[in-house]
Write a protein that holds these residues in place. Structure first.
Motif, PDB file in Angstrom:
ATOM      1  N   TRP A  26       6.606  -3.390  -6.698  1.00 28.09           N
ATOM      2  CA  TRP A  26       5.262  -3.557  -6.164  1.00 28.09           C
ATOM      3  C   TRP A  26       5.119  -4.721  -5.202  1.00 28.09           C
ATOM      4  O   TRP A  26       4.503  -4.598  -4.149  1.00 28.09           O
ATOM      5  CB  TRP A  26       4.292  -3.747  -7.339  1.00 28.09           C
ATOM      6  N   GLN A  27       5.698  -5.849  -5.554  1.00 26.75           N
ATOM      7  CA  GLN A  27       5.413  -7.083  -4.822  1.00 26.75           C
ATOM      8  C   GLN A  27       6.694  -7.686  -4.257  1.00 26.75           C
ATOM      9  O   GLN A  27       7.645  -7.951  -5.006  1.00 26.75           O
ATOM     10  CB  GLN A  27       4.717  -8.089  -5.753  1.00 26.75           C
ATOM     11  N   PRO A  28       6.769  -7.915  -2.957  1.00 22.51           N
ATOM     12  CA  PRO A  28       7.985  -8.482  -2.357  1.00 22.51           C
ATOM     13  C   PRO A  28       8.380  -9.799  -3.022  1.00 22.51           C
ATOM     14  O   PRO A  28       7.537 -10.649  -3.316  1.00 22.51           O
ATOM     15  CB  PRO A  28       7.578  -8.704  -0.896  1.00 22.51           C
ATOM     16  N   GLY A  29       9.664  -9.962  -3.248  1.00 21.25           N
ATOM     17  CA  GLY A  29      10.172 -11.191  -3.838  1.00 21.25           C
ATOM     18  C   GLY A  29      10.268 -11.189  -5.347  1.00 21.25           C
ATOM     19  O   GLY A  29      10.902 -12.067  -5.930  1.00 21.25           O
ATOM     20  N   LYS A  30       9.657 -10.219  -6.016  1.00 22.67           N
ATOM     21  CA  LYS A  30       9.701 -10.168  -7.480  1.00 22.67           C
ATOM     22  C   LYS A  30      10.987  -9.454  -7.934  1.00 22.67           C
ATOM     23  O   LYS A  30      11.493  -8.573  -7.242  1.00 22.67           O
ATOM     24  CB  LYS A  30       8.480  -9.444  -8.039  1.00 22.67           C
ATOM     25  N   THR A  55      10.774   0.887  -0.575  1.00 24.58           N
ATOM     26  CA  THR A  55      10.999  -0.549  -0.681  1.00 24.58           C
ATOM     27  C   THR A  55       9.730  -1.287  -0.295  1.00 24.58           C
ATOM     28  O   THR A  55       9.116  -1.004   0.740  1.00 24.58           O
ATOM     29  CB  THR A  55      12.154  -0.979   0.243  1.00 24.58           C
ATOM     30  N   ASP A  56       9.305  -2.224  -1.146  1.00 22.51           N
ATOM     31  CA  ASP A  56       8.069  -2.956  -0.892  1.00 22.51           C
ATOM     32  C   ASP A  56       8.307  -4.059   0.141  1.00 22.51           C
ATOM     33  O   ASP A  56       9.218  -4.856   0.009  1.00 22.51           O
ATOM     34  CB  ASP A  56       7.522  -3.561  -2.190  1.00 22.51           C
ATOM     35  N   ASP A  57       7.470  -4.084   1.179  1.00 24.54           N
ATOM     36  CA  ASP A  57       7.607  -5.120   2.193  1.00 24.54           C
ATOM     37  C   ASP A  57       6.252  -5.649   2.667  1.00 24.54           C
ATOM     38  O   ASP A  57       6.157  -6.290   3.707  1.00 24.54           O
ATOM     39  CB  ASP A  57       8.406  -4.596   3.393  1.00 24.54           C
ATOM     40  N   GLU A  58       5.209  -5.361   1.883  1.00 25.53           N
ATOM     41  CA  GLU A  58       3.860  -5.837   2.204  1.00 25.53           C
ATOM     42  C   GLU A  58       3.190  -6.324   0.934  1.00 25.53           C
ATOM     43  O   GLU A  58       3.550  -5.903  -0.163  1.00 25.53           O
ATOM     44  CB  GLU A  58       3.011  -4.694   2.784  1.00 25.53           C
ATOM     45  N   VAL A  63      19.476  -6.087  -4.081  1.00 23.25           N
ATOM     46  CA  VAL A  63      18.018  -6.191  -4.190  1.00 23.25           C
ATOM     47  C   VAL A  63      17.480  -5.064  -5.055  1.00 23.25           C
ATOM     48  O   VAL A  63      16.691  -5.275  -5.989  1.00 23.25           O
ATOM     49  CB  VAL A  63      17.350  -6.165  -2.794  1.00 23.25           C
ATOM     50  N   ASN A  64      17.915  -3.845  -4.771  1.00 19.93           N
ATOM     51  CA  ASN A  64      17.433  -2.689  -5.533  1.00 19.93           C
ATOM     52  C   ASN A  64      17.842  -2.757  -6.994  1.00 19.93           C
ATOM     53  O   ASN A  64      17.125  -2.256  -7.874  1.00 19.93           O
ATOM     54  CB  ASN A  64      17.957  -1.398  -4.904  1.00 19.93           C
ATOM     55  N   ALA A  65      18.980  -3.385  -7.259  1.00 13.50           N
ATOM     56  CA  ALA A  65      19.456  -3.517  -8.636  1.00 13.50           C
ATOM     57  C   ALA A  65      18.787  -4.675  -9.368  1.00 13.50           C
ATOM     58  O   ALA A  65      18.952  -4.822 -10.578  1.00 13.50           O
ATOM     59  CB  ALA A  65      20.968  -3.712  -8.648  1.00 13.50           C
ATOM     60  N   GLY A  66      18.019  -5.486  -8.640  1.00 20.01           N
ATOM     61  CA  GLY A  66      17.298  -6.587  -9.279  1.00 20.01           C
ATOM     62  C   GLY A  66      18.069  -7.889  -9.367  1.00 20.01           C
ATOM     63  O   GLY A  66      17.646  -8.811 -10.062  1.00 20.01           O
ATOM     64  N   TYR A  67      19.181  -8.001  -8.632  1.00 24.33           N
ATOM     65  CA  TYR A  67      19.995  -9.213  -8.718  1.00 24.33           C
ATOM     66  C   TYR A  67      19.716 -10.204  -7.589  1.00 24.33           C
ATOM     67  O   TYR A  67      20.072 -11.374  -7.698  1.00 24.33           O
ATOM     68  CB  TYR A  67      21.479  -8.846  -8.678  1.00 24.33           C
ATOM     69  N   LEU A  68      19.110  -9.754  -6.513  1.00 26.06           N
ATOM     70  CA  LEU A  68      18.915 -10.587  -5.333  1.00 26.06           C
ATOM     71  C   LEU A  68      17.484 -10.464  -4.837  1.00 26.06           C
ATOM     72  O   LEU A  68      16.950  -9.359  -4.762  1.00 26.06           O
ATOM     73  CB  LEU A  68      19.882 -10.157  -4.220  1.00 26.06           C
ATOM     74  N   PRO A  75       0.812  -1.224   0.000  1.00 31.46           N
ATOM     75  CA  PRO A  75       0.000   0.000   0.000  1.00 31.46           C
ATOM     76  C   PRO A  75       0.842   1.269   0.000  1.00 31.46           C
ATOM     77  O   PRO A  75       0.418   2.302  -0.534  1.00 31.46           O
ATOM     78  CB  PRO A  75      -0.829  -0.118   1.287  1.00 31.46           C
ATOM     79  N   ASP A  76       2.044   1.225   0.580  1.00 31.98           N
ATOM     80  CA  ASP A  76       2.907   2.404   0.575  1.00 31.98           C
ATOM     81  C   ASP A  76       3.413   2.701  -0.837  1.00 31.98           C
ATOM     82  O   ASP A  76       3.611   3.867  -1.200  1.00 31.98           O
ATOM     83  CB  ASP A  76       4.087   2.207   1.519  1.00 31.98           C
ATOM     84  N   VAL A  77       3.620   1.643  -1.620  1.00 32.62           N
ATOM     85  CA  VAL A  77       4.032   1.843  -3.010  1.00 32.62           C
ATOM     86  C   VAL A  77       2.891   2.466  -3.799  1.00 32.62           C
ATOM     87  O   VAL A  77       3.098   3.399  -4.589  1.00 32.62           O
ATOM     88  CB  VAL A  77       4.483   0.519  -3.645  1.00 32.62           C
ATOM     89  N   LEU A  78       1.668   1.972  -3.594  1.00 32.66           N
ATOM     90  CA  LEU A  78       0.517   2.560  -4.280  1.00 32.66           C
ATOM     91  C   LEU A  78       0.373   4.037  -3.915  1.00 32.66           C
ATOM     92  O   LEU A  78       0.125   4.880  -4.792  1.00 32.66           O
ATOM     93  CB  LEU A  78      -0.765   1.808  -3.932  1.00 32.66           C
ATOM     94  N   ALA A  79       0.542   4.358  -2.645  1.00 35.06           N
ATOM     95  CA  ALA A  79       0.446   5.760  -2.212  1.00 35.06           C
ATOM     96  C   ALA A  79       1.511   6.611  -2.905  1.00 35.06           C
ATOM     97  O   ALA A  79       1.248   7.753  -3.295  1.00 35.06           O
ATOM     98  CB  ALA A  79       0.594   5.845  -0.695  1.00 35.06           C
TER      99      ALA A  79
END
Length: 305
Positions: free
Chosen positions: A172-176, A113-116, A247-252, A99-103
């Motif tokens: 948007w989605q944790p783990g993606k 950072t998405d964590d929900e 993580v932010n770079a999309g590698y982990l 929801p924080d990302v949507l906001a």
């Protein structure tokens, strides 16, 4: 917050932006609207498909599969830059997100950072899947990157949005982790969208007065000792800083950002090294000064040798 246009207007908006559009079957009425609301829309989300071959990919994103019925997006962006429209309305592409990302998307600010995973993204986002294996090896051709910028700009222009209304699935989605791979530089994509809209590129956060410091020698020691150690020892606090950057770079995957420089972190760092052009023993996942400095410059930490 906006009301989606009609399907015919949607296609016309893309064409007016210079997109090569291919309409697939009954795409204008192919949707999941019986399963939940579609709209108001707040932004555009970009994905990769983990598939190979345009015809095969179009079929998958249109029809879906047993566990996840189609459509899996509104448009599929092929390697050659063509955009195949496969559905319009609610589509199974975003799932539950933060929801924080949507906001942040609504406020048109940099997403946190998405964590929900608690908000229905299928309701709020246009979705575009992009033909790519997602293995961090499959390249993103310039034609495909340009098409991403065009479809995003077309919808932002229509709704009066800025490039900050465009996000990645990984935002948007944790783990993606999508989209990722050679040629996919998200800051450049956002800048390209802004250029088409005639606006300034999204500003990057100003550097904080005191950046975290990562000691290369201590990081290397952790990278060499942690994978074979029992349990998950946190032998050096700087590992967490580097993992957050990966993580932010999309590698982990975020699930492995735990301060333990284990096998998964070694593999993630090796992907970064290969992206920078290293190979063989120079891409073994053990940090070097040049690659670590590159990561630190982009994600806000200093390196000491």
């Amino acid at each position: 917050m906006a009301t989606p246009p009609s399907a015919s207007t949607f296609a016309a908006l893309l064409r007016a932006e210079g997109v090569s559009v291919v309409e697939v079957g009954d795409w204008e009425t192919h949707n999941r609207n019986t399963k939940g609301p579609w709209g108001p829309v707040n932004g555009v989300m970009i994905h990769h498909t983990v598939t190979r071959g345009t015809a095969n990919t179009v079929q998958i994103v249109r029809d879906g599969y047993t566990a996840l019925p189609g459509p899996l997006c509104h448009g599929m962006i092929a390697k050659d830059g063509k955009v195949y429209l496969v559905g319009y309305g609610r589509a199974n592409h975003a799932g539950l997100g933060d929801p924080d990302v949507l906001a942040a998307v609504i406020a048109e600010t940099k997403p946190p950072t998405d964590d929900e995973a608690s908000v229905d993204g299928n309701r709020h986002f246009y979705g575009f899947e992009c033909e790519n294996m997602g293995d961090d090896k499959d390249p993103w051709p310039p034609e495909q990157i340009e098409a991403i910028e065009k479809v995003a700009a077309a919808l932002c222009r229509h709704h009066g949005w800025t490039a900050r209304s465009v996000i990645r699935h990984l935002d948007w989605q944790p783990g993606k982790v999508d989209p990722r791979g050679p040629g996919m530089q998200w800051d450049d994509v956002l800048a390209g969208i802004s250029a088409r809209l005639g606006t300034k590129p999204p500003t990057k956060p100003a550097p904080t007065p005191s950046k975290p410091t990562v000691d290369l020698s201590k990081l290397v020691a952790a990278a060499k000792s942690n994978p074979s150690a029992a349990g998950q020892p946190v032998t050096y606090s700087g590992v967490k800083v580097v993992e957050a950057a990966l993580v932010n770079a999309g590698y982990l995957s975020k699930a492995y950002s735990d301060g333990h420089y284990g096998k998964v972190t070694v593999e993630a760092y090796a992907k970064l090294q290969r992206h920078l052009g290293y190979s063989g023993s120079d891409a073994d996942g053990i940090p070097g000064k040049a690659s670590l400095t590159y990561l630190g410059d982009r994600y806000g930490f200093k390196v000491v040798a």
